[in-house]
Design a protein around this motif. Structure first.
Motif, short mmCIF file in Angstrom:
data_model
loop_
_atom_site.label_atom_id
_atom_site.label_comp_id
_atom_site.label_asym_id
_atom_site.label_seq_id
_atom_site.Cartn_x
_atom_site.Cartn_y
_atom_site.Cartn_z
N UNK A 37 0.84 -1.20 0.00
CA UNK A 37 0.00 0.00 0.00
C UNK A 37 0.88 1.25 0.00
N UNK A 38 0.57 2.22 -0.87
CA UNK A 38 1.41 3.41 -0.99
C UNK A 38 1.57 4.20 0.31
N UNK A 39 0.52 4.29 1.12
CA UNK A 39 0.61 5.06 2.36
C UNK A 39 1.63 4.43 3.31
N UNK A 40 1.59 3.12 3.42
CA UNK A 40 2.52 2.41 4.29
C UNK A 40 3.96 2.59 3.79
N UNK A 41 4.15 2.47 2.50
CA UNK A 41 5.49 2.61 1.92
C UNK A 41 6.01 4.04 2.07
N UNK A 101 9.64 2.99 -5.38
CA UNK A 101 10.87 2.20 -5.52
C UNK A 101 10.91 1.07 -4.49
N UNK A 102 10.52 1.37 -3.26
CA UNK A 102 10.48 0.32 -2.23
C UNK A 102 9.45 -0.74 -2.63
N UNK A 103 8.31 -0.32 -3.16
CA UNK A 103 7.29 -1.26 -3.61
C UNK A 103 7.78 -2.14 -4.74
N UNK A 104 8.60 -1.58 -5.61
CA UNK A 104 9.17 -2.36 -6.71
C UNK A 104 10.16 -3.39 -6.18
N UNK A 105 10.90 -3.05 -5.14
CA UNK A 105 11.92 -3.94 -4.59
C UNK A 105 11.37 -4.95 -3.57
N UNK A 130 11.20 -9.10 2.62
CA UNK A 130 12.48 -8.46 2.34
C UNK A 130 12.46 -7.52 1.15
N UNK A 131 13.68 -7.13 0.78
CA UNK A 131 13.88 -6.13 -0.26
C UNK A 131 15.02 -6.58 -1.17
N UNK A 132 14.78 -6.47 -2.48
CA UNK A 132 15.85 -6.71 -3.45
C UNK A 132 16.72 -5.46 -3.51
N UNK A 137 23.46 -2.98 0.82
CA UNK A 137 23.05 -4.06 1.71
C UNK A 137 22.56 -3.54 3.06
N UNK A 138 23.25 -2.59 3.64
CA UNK A 138 22.88 -2.07 4.95
C UNK A 138 21.52 -1.35 4.90
N UNK A 139 21.33 -0.53 3.89
CA UNK A 139 20.06 0.19 3.74
C UNK A 139 18.91 -0.79 3.47
N UNK A 140 19.15 -1.81 2.66
CA UNK A 140 18.12 -2.81 2.39
C UNK A 140 17.74 -3.53 3.67
#
Length: 155
Positions: A65-69, A93-97, A118-120, A126-129
Motif C-alpha cells: 500500500x502506498x501510504x505504508x510505503x 521504488x520500495x514497492x518495486x523492490x 524483504x527487499x531486493x 546491503x545495509x540500507x536494504x
C-alpha cells in the motif's frame, strides 16, 4: 640494449595498468551484484501450504500500500539516501523492490517453515536494504494481529 630496457619498462607499466583497471572493474562489478535482504517470520509447521500461500499474498498486498510505503520512506529518510525528490517516488521504488515469499529458516532446532519479508537491492546497498526490511517488519505485526516481540535494549 637501452632500447630493450625502455620497451621492457613500457610493457611492464602497461601490464600493471591493465591489472589495476581489471581489479577496479571487478570491484565495481561485485558491488553492483544483486543482494536481497529479508527477515524470516517463523510460522507454525502444522500450517498447510495453501494457508501459508494465502498469508503471503495478503501480506504482499497490504505491505504494498502506498501510504505504508511512504511512512517507511519518511522514517528512513530514503529521499536523501536515494536522491529522489519525494517520498512518493521512494515509496514506489520500495514497492518495486519489496518481496514476500514462503521458505524456511535455520534455527538451533533445525529448519522451520517461515515467511520471508524483504527487499531486493545491490550489494553496496546491503545495509540500507536491511534497515528497510526490519522497518517493514514493524508493520507486519499489526497486519497479522500479533503483539510485536520486545526489542532488546542496547547497553
Amino acid at each position: 640494449m637501452q632500447r630493450w630496457i625502455v620497451i621492457g619498462t613500457l610493457v611492464v607499466g602497461l601490464i600493471i595498468a591493465m591489472a589495476g583497471g581489471g581489479y577496479y572493474a571487478l570491484k565495481i562489478y561485485k558491488q553492483n551484484r544483486p543482494a536481497p535482504v529479508w527477515v524470516p517470520l517463523m510460522v507454525n509447521a502444522e500450517l498447510s501450504s495453501e494457508k501459508t500461500r494465502e498469508i503471503v499474498i495478503d501480506l504482499k498486498s497490504r505491505l504494498s500500500e502506498p501510504e505504508l510505503l511512504q511512512r517507511v520512506s519518511k522514517d528512513l529518510a530514503l529521499t536523501q539516501e536515494w536522491n529522489m525528490p519525494s517520498d512518493k517516488e521512494c515509496a514506489a521504488e520500495v514497492g518495486r523492490r519489496l518481496f514476500v515469499r514462503s521458505g524456511d529458516a535455520d534455527t538451533p532446532m533445525g529448519k522451520v517453515p517461515a515467511i520471508h519479508i524483504g527487499v531486493h537491492g545491490k550489494r553496496k546497498d546491503f545495509e540500507l536494504s536491511g534497515k528497510i526490511a526490519v522497518r517493514l517488519m514493524d508493520d507486519v505485526w499489526p497486519i497479522l494481529g500479533i503483539d510485536p516481540p520486545q526489542k532488546q535494549e542496547a547497553d
